[in-house]
Write a protein that holds these residues in place. Structure first.
Motif, PDB file in Angstrom:
ATOM      1  N   VAL A 259       0.807  -1.224   0.000  1.00 27.73           N
ATOM      2  CA  VAL A 259       0.000   0.000   0.000  1.00 27.73           C
ATOM      3  C   VAL A 259       0.836   1.267   0.000  1.00 27.73           C
ATOM      4  O   VAL A 259       0.319   2.357  -0.293  1.00 27.73           O
ATOM      5  CB  VAL A 259      -0.992   0.017   1.178  1.00 27.73           C
ATOM      6  CG1 VAL A 259      -1.961  -1.144   1.063  1.00 27.73           C
ATOM      7  CG2 VAL A 259      -0.280  -0.001   2.523  1.00 27.73           C
ATOM      8  N   ASN A 260       2.112   1.162   0.326  1.00 28.87           N
ATOM      9  CA  ASN A 260       2.955   2.362   0.388  1.00 28.87           C
ATOM     10  C   ASN A 260       4.270   2.168  -0.351  1.00 28.87           C
ATOM     11  O   ASN A 260       5.320   2.648   0.083  1.00 28.87           O
ATOM     12  CB  ASN A 260       3.238   2.748   1.844  1.00 28.87           C
ATOM     13  CG  ASN A 260       2.362   3.894   2.311  1.00 28.87           C
ATOM     14  OD1 ASN A 260       1.835   4.667   1.495  1.00 28.87           O
ATOM     15  ND2 ASN A 260       2.194   4.019   3.610  1.00 28.87           N
ATOM     16  N   TYR A 273      -0.884   4.952  -0.219  1.00 25.72           N
ATOM     17  CA  TYR A 273      -1.766   5.186   0.926  1.00 25.72           C
ATOM     18  C   TYR A 273      -1.467   6.537   1.568  1.00 25.72           C
ATOM     19  O   TYR A 273      -2.385   7.312   1.859  1.00 25.72           O
ATOM     20  CB  TYR A 273      -1.615   4.074   1.966  1.00 25.72           C
ATOM     21  CG  TYR A 273      -2.376   4.376   3.250  1.00 25.72           C
ATOM     22  CD1 TYR A 273      -3.727   4.059   3.360  1.00 25.72           C
ATOM     23  CD2 TYR A 273      -1.742   4.994   4.335  1.00 25.72           C
ATOM     24  CE1 TYR A 273      -4.432   4.353   4.518  1.00 25.72           C
ATOM     25  CE2 TYR A 273      -2.446   5.288   5.494  1.00 25.72           C
ATOM     26  CZ  TYR A 273      -3.789   4.970   5.592  1.00 25.72           C
ATOM     27  OH  TYR A 273      -4.473   5.271   6.737  1.00 25.72           O
ATOM     28  N   GLN A 274      -0.198   6.819   1.780  1.00 24.34           N
ATOM     29  CA  GLN A 274       0.152   8.075   2.437  1.00 24.34           C
ATOM     30  C   GLN A 274      -0.247   9.270   1.580  1.00 24.34           C
ATOM     31  O   GLN A 274      -0.718  10.290   2.093  1.00 24.34           O
ATOM     32  CB  GLN A 274       1.654   8.104   2.750  1.00 24.34           C
ATOM     33  CG  GLN A 274       2.049   9.253   3.659  1.00 24.34           C
ATOM     34  CD  GLN A 274       3.475   9.119   4.158  1.00 24.34           C
ATOM     35  OE1 GLN A 274       4.023   8.018   4.209  1.00 24.34           O
ATOM     36  NE2 GLN A 274       4.080  10.237   4.527  1.00 24.34           N
ATOM     37  N   TRP A 275      -0.078   9.151   0.252  1.00 17.18           N
ATOM     38  CA  TRP A 275      -0.489  10.244  -0.632  1.00 17.18           C
ATOM     39  C   TRP A 275      -1.994  10.460  -0.556  1.00 17.18           C
ATOM     40  O   TRP A 275      -2.465  11.603  -0.439  1.00 17.18           O
ATOM     41  CB  TRP A 275      -0.080   9.939  -2.070  1.00 17.18           C
ATOM     42  CG  TRP A 275      -0.542  10.996  -3.032  1.00 17.18           C
ATOM     43  CD1 TRP A 275       0.032  12.218  -3.248  1.00 17.18           C
ATOM     44  CD2 TRP A 275      -1.683  10.940  -3.904  1.00 17.18           C
ATOM     45  NE1 TRP A 275      -0.680  12.927  -4.196  1.00 17.18           N
ATOM     46  CE2 TRP A 275      -1.733  12.164  -4.618  1.00 17.18           C
ATOM     47  CE3 TRP A 275      -2.653   9.977  -4.149  1.00 17.18           C
ATOM     48  CZ2 TRP A 275      -2.733  12.441  -5.554  1.00 17.18           C
ATOM     49  CZ3 TRP A 275      -3.648  10.251  -5.083  1.00 17.18           C
ATOM     50  CH2 TRP A 275      -3.679  11.468  -5.776  1.00 17.18           C
ATOM     51  N   VAL A 309      -0.722  -8.850   6.377  1.00 16.30           N
ATOM     52  CA  VAL A 309      -1.899  -7.974   6.395  1.00 16.30           C
ATOM     53  C   VAL A 309      -2.513  -7.997   7.786  1.00 16.30           C
ATOM     54  O   VAL A 309      -2.862  -6.949   8.346  1.00 16.30           O
ATOM     55  CB  VAL A 309      -2.932  -8.402   5.338  1.00 16.30           C
ATOM     56  CG1 VAL A 309      -4.111  -7.431   5.343  1.00 16.30           C
ATOM     57  CG2 VAL A 309      -2.313  -8.485   3.947  1.00 16.30           C
ATOM     58  N   LYS A 310      -2.656  -9.169   8.346  1.00 16.34           N
ATOM     59  CA  LYS A 310      -3.242  -9.312   9.687  1.00 16.34           C
ATOM     60  C   LYS A 310      -2.435  -8.527  10.719  1.00 16.34           C
ATOM     61  O   LYS A 310      -3.000  -7.880  11.609  1.00 16.34           O
ATOM     62  CB  LYS A 310      -3.300 -10.797  10.046  1.00 16.34           C
ATOM     63  CG  LYS A 310      -4.030 -11.146  11.327  1.00 16.34           C
ATOM     64  CD  LYS A 310      -4.173 -12.658  11.440  1.00 16.34           C
ATOM     65  CE  LYS A 310      -4.917 -13.084  12.701  1.00 16.34           C
ATOM     66  NZ  LYS A 310      -4.082 -12.924  13.899  1.00 16.34           N
ATOM     67  N   ASP A 315      -2.162  -0.264  11.088  1.00 21.50           N
ATOM     68  CA  ASP A 315      -1.385   0.942  10.817  1.00 21.50           C
ATOM     69  C   ASP A 315      -2.029   1.818   9.737  1.00 21.50           C
ATOM     70  O   ASP A 315      -1.499   2.896   9.446  1.00 21.50           O
ATOM     71  CB  ASP A 315       0.030   0.564  10.363  1.00 21.50           C
ATOM     72  CG  ASP A 315       0.819  -0.149  11.443  1.00 21.50           C
ATOM     73  OD1 ASP A 315       0.538   0.088  12.640  1.00 21.50           O
ATOM     74  OD2 ASP A 315       1.710  -0.953  11.099  1.00 21.50           O
ATOM     75  N   TYR A 316      -3.166   1.361   9.169  1.00 19.88           N
ATOM     76  CA  TYR A 316      -3.771   2.074   8.046  1.00 19.88           C
ATOM     77  C   TYR A 316      -5.257   2.303   8.317  1.00 19.88           C
ATOM     78  O   TYR A 316      -6.133   1.717   7.678  1.00 19.88           O
ATOM     79  CB  TYR A 316      -3.549   1.282   6.750  1.00 19.88           C
ATOM     80  CG  TYR A 316      -2.081   1.019   6.511  1.00 19.88           C
ATOM     81  CD1 TYR A 316      -1.274   2.004   5.930  1.00 19.88           C
ATOM     82  CD2 TYR A 316      -1.484  -0.164   6.933  1.00 19.88           C
ATOM     83  CE1 TYR A 316       0.087   1.793   5.769  1.00 19.88           C
ATOM     84  CE2 TYR A 316      -0.128  -0.379   6.767  1.00 19.88           C
ATOM     85  CZ  TYR A 316       0.650   0.601   6.184  1.00 19.88           C
ATOM     86  OH  TYR A 316       1.995   0.399   6.033  1.00 19.88           O
TER      87      TYR A 316
END
Length: 364
Positions: A259-260, A273-275, A309-310, A315-316
């Motif tokens: 994701v990042n 994700y951060q964007w 993922v688990k 954190d997201y």
């Protein structure tokens, strides 16, 4: 996440009470048994019925009018629909394999096809939420659509939705546009924005008020440094959720990297994700498609990835929906989640963690 962002949107949104945040017993995905839903979530109930005005009780999970779950995130599937297997059958097969009912089912339509189809309406009665992905006119340019070239098609679809499907659903218009942007020929970023806005406003003008709109980026890093990239966004008034479609290959080792992911040749890029979080602090984020490709030389790759993922999903917090693309024939490989027993077990464990079971889907 900024304090005035998604948390504020959830607190101030129109809420429909679903259930206590504690996972309900007796169902595979934490949903109450059929018929056990609070009256306030049934068809025809006004938003917020049975709740103190303007707020949800701390112990209650809820769904906003934009289909944002206030507790956790939706768990979804895009099932492979092979010849002779419709969307309902494909969904049910996938659900048996992963050991729970899907919250979201992702389906795809093009051109003059009318949706939801009868089978898709059956899927929604699960209850499940439909994520409908529509390319309005593959044979036309974005500029032509924006100028009204297929308005009759849009109007027929709007009339069909109003007549056949009163329930709320997700709608993404021409997903992953980045790879199609080019100079001239009606495919500029400005043309995409005009097309998206035209389709959404025309549907709304014909009475479609139950579509929760999603802007879906491809998520590939090839395009993020292009001068037009930031101009692809159609606008807050026509976009309810933002989404992207990341896939894990041999360059990605865990969920954080998915994701990042960053690139050495673009040191200013913070990760998708951060964007999205920085650019759209008040929008829920969806992984409208995500998948893990088979790596024959690393047989535990999928198992270990699902385990990551688990571990890392906490954190997201702005990710409010994840829809897995489950297919043996994805463009770059096999993304089925259970190609090995270990992968299948890890995926099933992931699907049942509290993050993805806290808020049940309200009845269609």
């Amino acid at each position: 996440m900024r304090g005035t962002g998604l948390a504020g949107l959830l607190a101030g949104g129109c809420l429909v009470v679903c259930a206590a945040c504690a996972v309900a017993s007796g169902t595979s995905n934490g949903a109450p048994a059929p018929g056990a839903w609070p009256k306030s979530t049934r068809a025809g109930a006004s938003p917020g019925a049975g709740m103190p005005a303007g707020r949800a009780t701390p112990e209650a999970c809820a769904v906003t009018d934009k289909l944002i779950p206030t507790c956790g995130a939706w768990w979804g599937i895009a099932s492979d629909v092979s010849p002779g297997r419709g969307s309902l059958r494909a969904t049910e097969v996938a659900e048996r394999r992963m050991g729970r009912r899907a919250d979201i089912v992702h389906v795809y339509h093009r051109g003059a096809e009318l949706f939801p189809t009868p089978q898709e309406r059956e899927v929604a009665r699960g209850p499940r939420l439909l994520l409908i992905n529509w390319r309005p006119a593959p044979e036309r340019t974005w500029a032509q659509i924006a100028r009204g070239a297929v308005d009759d098609r849009i109007d027929r679809l709007a009339d069909h939705i109003v007549r056949t499907f009163p329930g709320r659903f997700f709608l993404t218009i021409h997903h992953e546009p980045e790879s199609e942007v080019r100079r001239g020929a009606g495919y500029s970023a400005t043309d995409y924005v005009a097309m998206y806005r035209h389709v959404v406003t025309r549907l709304r003008g014909r009475g479609v008020r139950n579509a929760v709109t999603v802007m879906t980026y491809g998520g590939a890093l090839d395009w993020v440094s292009k001068p037009w990239f930031d101009r692809l966004y159609p606008g807050d008034d026509v976009v309810d959720w933002v989404a992207f479609d990341p896939y894990a290959d041999n360059r990605v080792s865990d969920f954080a990297g998915l994701v990042n992911r960053t690139r050495r040749d673009n040191p200013g890029w913070p990760g998708f994700y951060q964007w999205l979080q920085q650019r759209f602090p008040a929008k829920p984020i969806m992984l409208a498609e995500w998948g893990v490709f088979e790596r024959p030389r690393v047989p535990r790759y999928k198992r270990d990835f699902f385990a990551s993922v688990k571990r890392q999903i906490g954190d997201y917090p702005q990710i409010k929906a994840m829809v897995y693309f489950d297919s043996p024939l994805a463009p770059r490989g096999d993304t089925r989640f259970d190609t090995t027993p270990g992968a299948g077990k890890a995926f099933s464990r992931l699907a049942r963690i509290p993050r993805f079971t806290a808020t049940p889907v309200p009845p269609a």
